[in-house]
Enzyme design. Structure first.
Site, PDB file in Angstrom:
ATOM      1  N   LYS A  23      -7.266   6.190   0.428  1.00 51.04           N
ATOM      2  CA  LYS A  23      -7.136   5.118  -0.034  1.00 51.04           C
ATOM      3  C   LYS A  23      -7.172   3.919  -0.088  1.00 51.04           C
ATOM      4  CE  LYS A  23      -2.956   7.418  -1.702  1.00 51.04           C
ATOM      5  NZ  LYS A  23      -1.291   7.785  -2.251  1.00 51.04           N
ATOM      6  N   GLN A  43       3.836   4.910   1.182  1.00 53.00           N
ATOM      7  CA  GLN A  43       2.973   6.574   1.295  1.00 53.00           C
ATOM      8  C   GLN A  43       4.335   7.539   1.296  1.00 53.00           C
ATOM      9  OE1 GLN A  43      -0.125   7.806   0.399  1.00 53.00           O
ATOM     10  NE2 GLN A  43       1.021   9.539   0.172  1.00 53.00           N
ATOM     11  N   ASP A  83       2.163   2.809  -8.089  1.00 52.01           N
ATOM     12  CA  ASP A  83       2.618   3.984  -7.930  1.00 52.01           C
ATOM     13  C   ASP A  83       3.153   5.381  -9.629  1.00 52.01           C
ATOM     14  OD1 ASP A  83       1.516   5.707  -5.993  1.00 52.01           O
ATOM     15  OD2 ASP A  83       2.985   5.159  -4.772  1.00 52.01           O
TER      16      ASP A  83
END
Ligand code: NAP
Length: 295
Positions: free
Chosen positions: A54, A98, A121
């Site tokens: 990412k 994460q 997200d």
């Protein structure tokens, strides 16, 4: 006839190219670069590798990113206080924690501690709820990436019978929701299968489009699907491979060989859904910086 490949890497690169151009335009008007704050808790090797990819994508498109690595001994409260600080920091546009996080920290509390306007997200209940009612929101990256793949390859979803296997809050359930939606959605008839589904094959064999997001290598075999099915394999599984110098290889949830002999389209693993998830994260971070969804 062998299935045609749905090349997620190619589509992701096109999306990232567009994001990069948009960022350049945005900055040429005097705005600063978008910034993504990543939080990594513990030392899960898979999470570490996802975060690294990412970060590489951020550099590629011109997003500033910073990763805060925290020990797995951190408490729920300490983690929420750190996120609260990021929520208040005007130089940060997007926050990503994460997953998975260590077992002693309830993930939903952490997701809900992120300001929904920075929730790139798309996991915060505000974004999930707004997606449900068709309001502007951050769409979760993997389901949004899957929808982009159908678009790019002009794979029709309207009126099709889609079977989604796996009902997680971050992949299976929102994918089913997007595919069944009328407005900006897939307009499909959707069956959502999960651990308690009896006789999985009874459902998968009827799918025009099969989306599999379980985390079980080779769960879906050629005998479980009909001819010409479209396969979206979301699974990312590490399996031992002594011929590979890393000692493992990455496979999906679908037995590629037997299924690709019957399918019309299939996503490979790696190189299918994974790159799309990351590309959609870049897109969401730009949307957050521009305050496009929550002015
Ligand atoms: P998850 O949270 O573990 O959810 C898996 C889902 O599958 C759950 O609903 C689970 O039910 C269900 N399930 C378990 N065994 C099943 C079975 N035999 N038949 C039908 N359903 C079953 O995982 P996730 O986060 O959704 O991820 C799924 C897979 O996709 C993983 O391999 C993950 O690494 C991968 N992934 C890939 C991407 C990408 O970008 N390509 C992104 C995210 C995730 P229970 O809840 O009852 O256990």
């Amino acid at each position: 006839m062998a299935a045609s490949i749905i090349d997620g890497k190619l589509v992701a690169n096109l999306i990232k190219e567009r994001v990069k151009e948009d960022i350049q335009n945005w900055m040429s008007k005097g705005n600063r670069a978008p910034k993504l704050q990543v939080v990594l808790v513990g030392d899960n090797p898979a999470s570490y590798s996802y975060v690294k990819s990412k970060t590489t994508d951020c550099i590629e498109v011109g997003i500033d990113s910073e990763t805060l690595q925290l020990p797995d001994t951190i408490s729920d409260r300490e983690l929420r206080e750190i996120i609260e600080g990021f929520n208040k920091d005007d130089s940060i546009d997007g926050i990503l924690v994460q997953l998975p996080i260590p077992d002693h920290i309830p993930p939903q509390a952490i997701i809900e501690s992120i300001d929904h306007r920075k929730d790139v997200d798309g996991f915060h209940p505000m974004n999930v709820g707004r997606m449900q009612v068709g309001q502007p929101c951050f769409r979760p990256c993997t389901p949004a990436g899957i929808m982009e793949l159908f678009n790019h390859y002009s794979i029709p979803t309207k009126g099709k019978h889609v079977v989604v296997v796996g009902a997680s809050q971050i992949v299976g359930t929102p994918t089913a929701m997007l595919l069944s939606r009328e407005k900006d959605g897939g307009k499909s008839t959707v069956t959502l299968c999960h651990r308690y589904t009896k006789d999985l094959t009874k459902h998968t064999i009827n799918a025009d489009i099969l989306v599999v997001a379980v985390g079980s290598p080779g769960l879906i075999t050629g005998q479980m699907v009909k001819e010409d099915v479209v396969i979206i394999d979301v699974g990312i599984n590490r399996v031992a491979d002594h011929e590979n110098e890393r000692g493992y290889k990455i496979v999906g949830d679908v037995d590629y060989k037997s299924v690709s002999e019957k399918a019309s389209w299939i996503t490979p693993v790696p190189g299918g859904v994974g790159p799309m998830t990351r590309a959609m994260l870049m897109k969401n971070t730009l949307l957050a910086a521009k305050k496009s969804l929550y002015p």
